[in-house]
Design a protein around this motif. Structure first.
Motif, short mmCIF file in Angstrom:
data_model
loop_
_atom_site.label_atom_id
_atom_site.label_comp_id
_atom_site.label_asym_id
_atom_site.label_seq_id
_atom_site.Cartn_x
_atom_site.Cartn_y
_atom_site.Cartn_z
N VAL A 88 0.84 -1.21 0.00
CA VAL A 88 0.00 0.00 0.00
C VAL A 88 0.87 1.25 0.00
CG1 VAL A 88 -1.73 1.27 1.34
CG2 VAL A 88 -1.90 -1.19 1.12
N LEU A 120 1.35 3.30 -3.14
CA LEU A 120 0.30 4.29 -3.48
C LEU A 120 0.41 5.52 -2.60
CD1 LEU A 120 -2.85 2.06 -3.94
CD2 LEU A 120 -1.73 3.43 -5.69
N VAL A 121 0.72 5.29 -1.34
CA VAL A 121 0.77 6.40 -0.38
C VAL A 121 1.84 7.42 -0.77
CG1 VAL A 121 1.35 6.95 2.03
CG2 VAL A 121 -0.19 5.06 1.53
N GLU A 125 -8.28 -1.69 6.80
CA GLU A 125 -7.83 -0.76 5.78
C GLU A 125 -7.16 -1.49 4.62
OE1 GLU A 125 -5.47 1.71 8.42
OE2 GLU A 125 -6.98 3.27 8.36
N ILE A 166 -10.14 -4.46 -2.01
CA ILE A 166 -11.43 -4.34 -2.72
C ILE A 166 -11.32 -3.31 -3.83
CG2 ILE A 166 -13.82 -3.57 -2.44
CD1 ILE A 166 -13.68 -4.88 0.40
N ILE A 167 -10.66 -2.20 -3.54
CA ILE A 167 -10.45 -1.15 -4.56
C ILE A 167 -9.67 -1.69 -5.74
CG2 ILE A 167 -9.15 0.99 -4.98
CD1 ILE A 167 -11.81 1.41 -3.63
N THR A 169 -9.81 -3.01 2.51
CA THR A 169 -10.45 -1.99 1.66
C THR A 169 -9.61 -1.74 0.41
OG1 THR A 169 -11.38 -0.94 3.61
CG2 THR A 169 -11.32 0.37 1.60
N ILE A 170 -8.31 -1.65 0.57
CA ILE A 170 -7.43 -1.44 -0.59
C ILE A 170 -7.55 -2.63 -1.53
CG2 ILE A 170 -5.04 -1.14 -1.35
CD1 ILE A 170 -6.12 1.34 0.01
N GLU A 176 1.46 2.95 8.96
CA GLU A 176 0.84 1.68 9.32
C GLU A 176 -0.63 1.67 8.96
OE1 GLU A 176 3.55 0.94 13.27
OE2 GLU A 176 1.39 0.65 13.41
N LYS A 177 -1.11 0.52 8.54
CA LYS A 177 -2.52 0.36 8.21
C LYS A 177 -3.05 -0.86 8.97
CE LYS A 177 -2.06 3.56 5.15
NZ LYS A 177 -2.25 4.89 5.70
N ASN A 178 -4.30 -0.77 9.43
CA ASN A 178 -4.86 -1.92 10.12
C ASN A 178 -5.47 -2.88 9.11
OD1 ASN A 178 -7.54 -1.11 9.54
ND2 ASN A 178 -7.59 0.20 11.35
#
Lengths: 115, 149
Positions: free
Chosen positions: B78, B81-82, B127, B133-134, B130-131, B122-124
């Motif tokens: 992720v 992208l960030v 989250e 799914i996107i 969700t990424i 950090e992402k839980n």
């Protein structure tokens, strides 16, 4: 004349928690960061389609709520997740919960802040 | 810190390899990920590493098929992208979506990680789902990709 039930919008509310390296964010700064994130990922047409709107931000608890259409929930959540800066510094916007009722969401945020 | 499998450690050892001579940088006992922009290098390291990562998300159907057969994983970070904005992010996102579509088609297992270098990145678990799914996964597939099962 009211809209038919099939035509009315189905709102969802997304709660998020913000943390920034420069300390607590003000509502204006959080709003700017969220809109910047939404515009960045979804664009103007995407925001129009998802009807995403910044509702409120609690400066004490650093939590906020964004309203959107049911069909665009995942996209709005992703846009919030991908926000990496606010107020000129590194930031993290964590999506906490999604609900169809804003009252329930606020109650949940209240409970979280007490825990 | 990086998210790995649900019941595994939260960090993984990323080995940046230009060739097979870099494979010995893998650390025993850790979850090792082979990172290279060259898909041929990734194919060579398939058996020695638990997961593979190409930062450009360039697809290679042969690699995906071999990954599926050997039950290894393809890593999606992720943080890629960030750290991007505007057109760069749009192009990278379209590559990642296409890459994900191919992984699902050829049944290559996917691992979604935050690739966090500090606490703000950090992402839980939700989250990361969700990424997923996107990027085109279904909810169940995204849960598996994050949970690691």
């Amino acid at each position: 004349m009211t809209l038919k039930p099939t035509l009315r919008e189905n709102k969802r509310y997304v709660a998020f928690k913000a943390s920034c390296e420069k300390g607590k964010l003000r509502e204006e700064e959080a709003k700017r960061a969220v809109y910047s994130g939404l515009l960045g990922l979804l664009g103007e047409l995407g925001i129009a389609r998802t009807r995403a709107r910044f509702l409120e931000f609690d400066e004490e608890k650093q939590t906020g709520i964004v309203q959107c259409e049911r069909s665009g929930v995942e996209e709005v959540k992703a846009a919030i997740i991908l926000i990496s800066e606010a107020n000129g510094g590194k930031a993290r916007f964590e999506v906490v919960r999604t609900s169809g009722l804003i009252k329930k969401l606020k109650a949940f945020l209240e409970l979280e802040s007490r825990a | 810190m990086n998210n790995a499998e649900k019941n595994e450690v939260k960090e993984f050892n990323e080995v940046k390899a230009a060739g097979s001579r870099d494979f010995n940088k893998a650390v025993k006992g850790k979850f090792n990920v082979l990172a290279s922009e060259n898909n041929e290098v990734l194919k060579q390291g398939l058996k020695r590493f638990e997961a593979l990562y190409n930062p450009t998300y360039a697809f290679d159907i042969d690699l995906l098929q071999k990954t599926a057969i050997n039950e290894k994983k393809m890593l999606v970070k992720v943080s890629d992208l960030v750290h991007t904005r505007g057109m760069t992010r749009a192009r990278l996102l379209s590559k990642m979506i296409f890459f994900m579509r191919l992984c699902l088609k050829y049944k290559a297992r996917v691992l979604i990680a935050s690739g966090a270098k500090n606490e703000f990145e950090e992402k839980n678990k939700n989250e990361l789902e969700t990424i997923g799914i996107i990027l085109g996964m279904k909810w169940v597939e995204a849960k598996k990709a994050v949970g690691g099962s």
